[in-house]
Design a protein around this motif. Sequence first.
Motif, PDB file in Angstrom:
ATOM      1  N   VAL A 253       1.034  -1.554   0.101  1.00  0.00           N
ATOM      2  CA  VAL A 253       0.286  -0.129  -0.551  1.00  0.00           C
ATOM      3  C   VAL A 253       1.326   1.486  -0.331  1.00  0.00           C
ATOM      4  CG1 VAL A 253      -1.671   1.333   0.799  1.00  0.00           C
ATOM      5  CG2 VAL A 253      -1.947  -1.157   1.128  1.00  0.00           C
ATOM      6  N   ILE A 254       0.688   2.031  -0.549  1.00  0.00           N
ATOM      7  CA  ILE A 254       1.251   3.519  -0.609  1.00  0.00           C
ATOM      8  C   ILE A 254      -0.038   4.166  -1.351  1.00  0.00           C
ATOM      9  CG2 ILE A 254       2.691   4.999  -2.003  1.00  0.00           C
ATOM     10  CD1 ILE A 254       4.019   2.193  -3.121  1.00  0.00           C
ATOM     11  N   TRP A 255       0.088   5.529  -0.115  1.00  0.00           N
ATOM     12  CA  TRP A 255      -0.582   7.166  -0.715  1.00  0.00           C
ATOM     13  C   TRP A 255       0.206   7.637  -0.978  1.00  0.00           C
ATOM     14  CZ3 TRP A 255      -3.979   6.778   5.220  1.00  0.00           C
ATOM     15  CH2 TRP A 255      -4.223   6.271   4.883  1.00  0.00           C
ATOM     16  N   ALA A 256      -0.832   8.648  -1.766  1.00  0.00           N
ATOM     17  CA  ALA A 256       0.272   9.700  -2.024  1.00  0.00           C
ATOM     18  C   ALA A 256      -1.045  11.199  -1.624  1.00  0.00           C
ATOM     19  CB  ALA A 256      -0.145   9.693  -3.964  1.00  0.00           C
ATOM     20  N   ALA A 257      -0.063  11.869  -0.909  1.00  0.00           N
ATOM     21  CA  ALA A 257      -0.690  13.115  -0.839  1.00  0.00           C
ATOM     22  C   ALA A 257      -1.177  13.960  -1.855  1.00  0.00           C
ATOM     23  CB  ALA A 257      -0.284  13.978  -0.026  1.00  0.00           C
ATOM     24  N   THR A 258      -2.640  14.070  -2.271  1.00  0.00           N
ATOM     25  CA  THR A 258      -2.145  15.223  -3.737  1.00  0.00           C
ATOM     26  C   THR A 258      -2.871  16.805  -3.275  1.00  0.00           C
ATOM     27  OG1 THR A 258      -4.192  14.911  -4.531  1.00  0.00           O
ATOM     28  CG2 THR A 258      -2.546  13.214  -4.655  1.00  0.00           C
ATOM     29  N   GLU A 259      -3.606  17.510  -4.223  1.00  0.00           N
ATOM     30  CA  GLU A 259      -4.155  18.691  -4.344  1.00  0.00           C
ATOM     31  C   GLU A 259      -6.070  17.480  -3.836  1.00  0.00           C
ATOM     32  OE1 GLU A 259      -4.729  22.809  -3.586  1.00  0.00           O
ATOM     33  OE2 GLU A 259      -2.821  21.421  -3.882  1.00  0.00           O
ATOM     34  N   ILE A 260      -6.047  16.988  -4.486  1.00  0.00           N
ATOM     35  CA  ILE A 260      -7.598  16.591  -4.065  1.00  0.00           C
ATOM     36  C   ILE A 260      -8.650  15.064  -3.338  1.00  0.00           C
ATOM     37  CG2 ILE A 260      -7.956  17.162  -6.133  1.00  0.00           C
ATOM     38  CD1 ILE A 260      -8.250  14.107  -7.129  1.00  0.00           C
ATOM     39  N   GLY A 261      -7.533  15.312  -2.607  1.00  0.00           N
ATOM     40  CA  GLY A 261      -7.017  14.191  -1.306  1.00  0.00           C
ATOM     41  C   GLY A 261      -6.250  13.040  -1.736  1.00  0.00           C
ATOM     42  N   ILE A 262      -6.345  11.863  -0.624  1.00  0.00           N
ATOM     43  CA  ILE A 262      -4.818  10.981  -0.983  1.00  0.00           C
ATOM     44  C   ILE A 262      -5.733   9.551  -2.299  1.00  0.00           C
ATOM     45  CG2 ILE A 262      -4.426   8.519   0.239  1.00  0.00           C
ATOM     46  CD1 ILE A 262      -4.702  10.235   2.581  1.00  0.00           C
ATOM     47  N   VAL A 263      -4.570   9.474  -3.204  1.00  0.00           N
ATOM     48  CA  VAL A 263      -4.842   8.791  -3.879  1.00  0.00           C
ATOM     49  C   VAL A 263      -3.500   7.306  -3.007  1.00  0.00           C
ATOM     50  CG1 VAL A 263      -4.873   8.029  -6.626  1.00  0.00           C
ATOM     51  CG2 VAL A 263      -5.100  10.796  -5.400  1.00  0.00           C
ATOM     52  N   GLU A 264      -4.312   6.439  -3.717  1.00  0.00           N
ATOM     53  CA  GLU A 264      -4.258   5.289  -3.298  1.00  0.00           C
ATOM     54  C   GLU A 264      -3.775   3.971  -3.989  1.00  0.00           C
ATOM     55  OE1 GLU A 264      -5.753   2.483   0.459  1.00  0.00           O
ATOM     56  OE2 GLU A 264      -7.027   2.705  -1.356  1.00  0.00           O
ATOM     57  N   SER A 265      -2.566   3.495  -3.844  1.00  0.00           N
ATOM     58  CA  SER A 265      -2.398   2.318  -5.055  1.00  0.00           C
ATOM     59  C   SER A 265      -2.413   1.092  -3.485  1.00  0.00           C
ATOM     60  CB  SER A 265      -1.068   2.176  -5.150  1.00  0.00           C
ATOM     61  OG  SER A 265      -0.329   1.116  -5.940  1.00  0.00           O
ATOM     62  N   ARG A 266      -2.545  -0.341  -4.270  1.00  0.00           N
ATOM     63  CA  ARG A 266      -2.926  -1.175  -3.344  1.00  0.00           C
ATOM     64  C   ARG A 266      -1.513  -2.882  -4.029  1.00  0.00           C
ATOM     65  NH1 ARG A 266      -8.763  -2.075  -1.558  1.00  0.00           N
ATOM     66  NH2 ARG A 266      -8.812  -0.340  -0.331  1.00  0.00           N
ATOM     67  N   ASP A 267      -0.944  -2.457  -5.138  1.00  0.00           N
ATOM     68  CA  ASP A 267       0.409  -2.723  -5.544  1.00  0.00           C
ATOM     69  C   ASP A 267       1.189  -2.700  -6.117  1.00  0.00           C
ATOM     70  OD1 ASP A 267      -0.421  -1.207  -7.816  1.00  0.00           O
ATOM     71  OD2 ASP A 267      -1.781  -2.998  -8.859  1.00  0.00           O
ATOM     72  N   ASN A 268       1.645  -1.263  -5.115  1.00  0.00           N
ATOM     73  CA  ASN A 268       3.183  -1.097  -4.843  1.00  0.00           C
ATOM     74  C   ASN A 268       3.415  -0.261  -6.021  1.00  0.00           C
ATOM     75  OD1 ASN A 268       5.981  -1.104  -4.099  1.00  0.00           O
ATOM     76  ND2 ASN A 268       6.573  -2.080  -4.965  1.00  0.00           N
ATOM     77  N   GLY A 269       1.965   0.576  -6.320  1.00  0.00           N
ATOM     78  CA  GLY A 269       2.615   1.687  -7.342  1.00  0.00           C
ATOM     79  C   GLY A 269       2.191   1.100  -8.794  1.00  0.00           C
ATOM     80  N   ALA A 270       1.575  -0.097  -9.153  1.00  0.00           N
ATOM     81  CA  ALA A 270       1.211  -0.591 -10.540  1.00  0.00           C
ATOM     82  C   ALA A 270      -0.180   0.493 -10.566  1.00  0.00           C
ATOM     83  CB  ALA A 270       0.920  -1.611 -10.818  1.00  0.00           C
TER      84      ALA A 270
END
Length: 375
Positions: A253-270
């Motif tokens: 799991v990777i979370w990205a902090a963006t202008e519109i909220g948290i964008v999430e990947s559950r497959d290591n960024g794929a």
Amino acid sequence: LGGTQDNGSWRSLGNPDAGSVWFGAGVGDGFDVVWHKQNDKKLLTTSQWTAIRRSVDGGINFSGATNGLDNSGQGMGSQFITSLSAREDNSDIVYTLGEDGVWRSQDFAQSWELRPIAPEVWGYAGASGKVHISNADGDVVWAGYEMDPTTSGGDNAGHLHRSLDDGRTFSPVPTPTWAPGRLSGLSSSYENPNAVYVTFSFSGRPKIIRSTDAGQTWEDLSGFLNGPRGVVSSNGFPDVSTYDVLDFPGTNVIWAATEIGIVESRDNGATWALAENGLPAVSIWQMRLRDDEVVVATHGRGIWTLPTSAVVTGIEGDESLPQTVSISSAWPNPFTERTTLAVSLPVAGHMRAEVFDLQGRRVAVLADEERSAGR
């Protein structure tokens, strides 16, 4: 403890909730802060132009903390958005940046020493640089203003720099030819000291790039480098400003902090999607793991926390779920007021169909109900 740009810096008492009172801890444009990990009476706050203030009594009193720091004050090679980072295992070690290089303190900002970096590889930009101590190894420090290999227009090339000796020396790492330019964030792995994330906020360009070999090679996790028409992500990442990355140890799991909220990947960024975890669709500037909580700092909607145990780390397999679901191309395309999509379900069950725009914002829920098998 946190900075709130135009509204100074603020501190809470222990275990705050939504109704708790916070206390002023500094004036001006509040930016990066440090709470000493080994001594909770010691705090650092910052404001514009690398102004740093220090408290040793739990935030009751503050005094200036720029002794020896020549890049402090407007016109002195400072940063408007002041960056600050301290070691977790020894918070007396603190770093900030300036035009001349990386500044290091070993006495919790009582005094500072310069680690000079040549201007032709530093890429100093007065608005903001980033300094970050590796979450996996406190001897590894990353710092920089931009990743731009060009020198067009008289501008010096900018490179990310790395230290392996607790900030005593720094060296530039290779910059990919496709790197967007000025950094908007720096983060790192909690497990691999050679893994670093750099975020950017340029339209139609990579938003997150990652190196897992100490900066020798880089990959675009956000899908813009090879996306369709060169401006749309190939893996679902929205084309919005991105400020921070949090990868959860022991998961994909990777979370990205963006202008519109948290964008999430559950497959290591794929692949990526907006995280639907109850957080408002608000600009998020920083995320931290603290003890057993995720702490999220927003721009305008306060500070939010979530127990790490509540983070969804994957989807469990279920043999009863359909293995294939097909969806047709929309017709007509392009359209004005109306378009049609056909979905085929191999078995009966609950179906949810949503529509997202190119910025990753959900604009419609077409179905959220039980449906029979078929088209």
